[in-house]
Structures are given as structure tokens and as C-alpha cells.
Design a protein around this motif. Structure first.
Motif, PDB file in Angstrom:
ATOM      1  N   THR A  88       7.124  -3.631   0.964  1.00  0.00           N
ATOM      2  CA  THR A  88       6.591  -4.946   1.337  1.00  0.00           C
ATOM      3  C   THR A  88       5.102  -5.076   1.040  1.00  0.00           C
ATOM      4  O   THR A  88       4.632  -6.166   0.721  1.00  0.00           O
ATOM      5  CB  THR A  88       6.842  -5.250   2.823  1.00  0.00           C
ATOM      6  N   GLU A  89       4.378  -3.988   1.091  1.00  0.00           N
ATOM      7  CA  GLU A  89       2.940  -4.029   0.795  1.00  0.00           C
ATOM      8  C   GLU A  89       2.679  -4.431  -0.657  1.00  0.00           C
ATOM      9  O   GLU A  89       1.651  -5.032  -0.956  1.00  0.00           O
ATOM     10  CB  GLU A  89       2.294  -2.676   1.079  1.00  0.00           C
ATOM     11  N   ASP A  90       3.602  -4.119  -1.549  1.00  0.00           N
ATOM     12  CA  ASP A  90       3.445  -4.484  -2.960  1.00  0.00           C
ATOM     13  C   ASP A  90       3.493  -5.993  -3.174  1.00  0.00           C
ATOM     14  O   ASP A  90       3.037  -6.490  -4.199  1.00  0.00           O
ATOM     15  CB  ASP A  90       4.538  -3.835  -3.815  1.00  0.00           C
ATOM     16  N   PHE A  91       4.054  -6.738  -2.216  1.00  0.00           N
ATOM     17  CA  PHE A  91       4.223  -8.178  -2.381  1.00  0.00           C
ATOM     18  C   PHE A  91       3.426  -8.988  -1.364  1.00  0.00           C
ATOM     19  O   PHE A  91       3.591 -10.202  -1.273  1.00  0.00           O
ATOM     20  CB  PHE A  91       5.709  -8.546  -2.301  1.00  0.00           C
ATOM     21  N   ALA A  92       2.537  -8.340  -0.620  1.00  0.00           N
ATOM     22  CA  ALA A  92       1.750  -9.025   0.406  1.00  0.00           C
ATOM     23  C   ALA A  92       0.985 -10.211  -0.169  1.00  0.00           C
ATOM     24  O   ALA A  92       0.994 -11.301   0.386  1.00  0.00           O
ATOM     25  CB  ALA A  92       0.806  -8.051   1.091  1.00  0.00           C
TER      26      ALA A  92
END
Length: 82
Positions: free
Chosen positions: A60-64
Motif C-alpha cells: 500500500t505504501e507504493d500507491f500512497a
């Protein structure tokens, strides 16, 4: 109820026209997940034409603050002149 399959986001294809990552469904339609869905942490993707659903595996951090993926710029090709 269990998912039809578990798919890595890297195995999905970005479709700029739909504004979503897509993955083929056995029924011939496409599973779709948008950047907005990914930012919200969604991981279940339902097929719009049948009852199957996928679990999408991603960080999820890759798409924040993800922006729409861009196509790579074409690179010049060297041509030999005889």
C-alpha cells in the motif's frame, strides 16, 4: 468464500483508457482495480460479468501518492547508412 486467485500487482496490466490495472477473467471480461482503490488499501477485485473475485497483492505504501503510470518515452534508434 475464497478468492479465485491471488495476483501480484506487477502481473496486472495498466490500462490508461480505463484508468485501472486489469487482469483477464476466465469469463473473458477483465478484473479492474483503480489507483484510487489501491490508495484506499482495497485488495479484493470482482469481475463485473461473473461471480469470481481476485485478491491483489501489493504494498500500500507504493500507491500512497501514486500517479497514473506513464508509457516510457520512445528512444532514438541508430541506423547505419551504407
Amino acid at each position: 468464500m475464497s478468492a479465485y486467485d491471488e495476483v501480484e500487482i506487477e502481473d496486472m496490466e495498466w490500462n490508461a483508457e480505463l484508468g485501472a490495472y486489469t487482469y483477464p477473467c476466465p469469463c473473458s471480461d477483465l478484473f479492474q482495480i483503480t489507483l484510487a482503490d489501491l490508495r484506499l488499501g482495497e485488495e479484493i477485485v470482482r469481475c463485473p460479468s461473473c461471480s469470481l473475485f481476485l485478491t491483489v497483492v501489493y504494498n500500500t505504501e507504493d500507491f500512497a501518492d501514486a500517479k497514473e503510470p506513464q508509457k516510457p518515452s520512445p528512444r532514438p534508434v541508430a541506423v547505419a547508412v551504407a
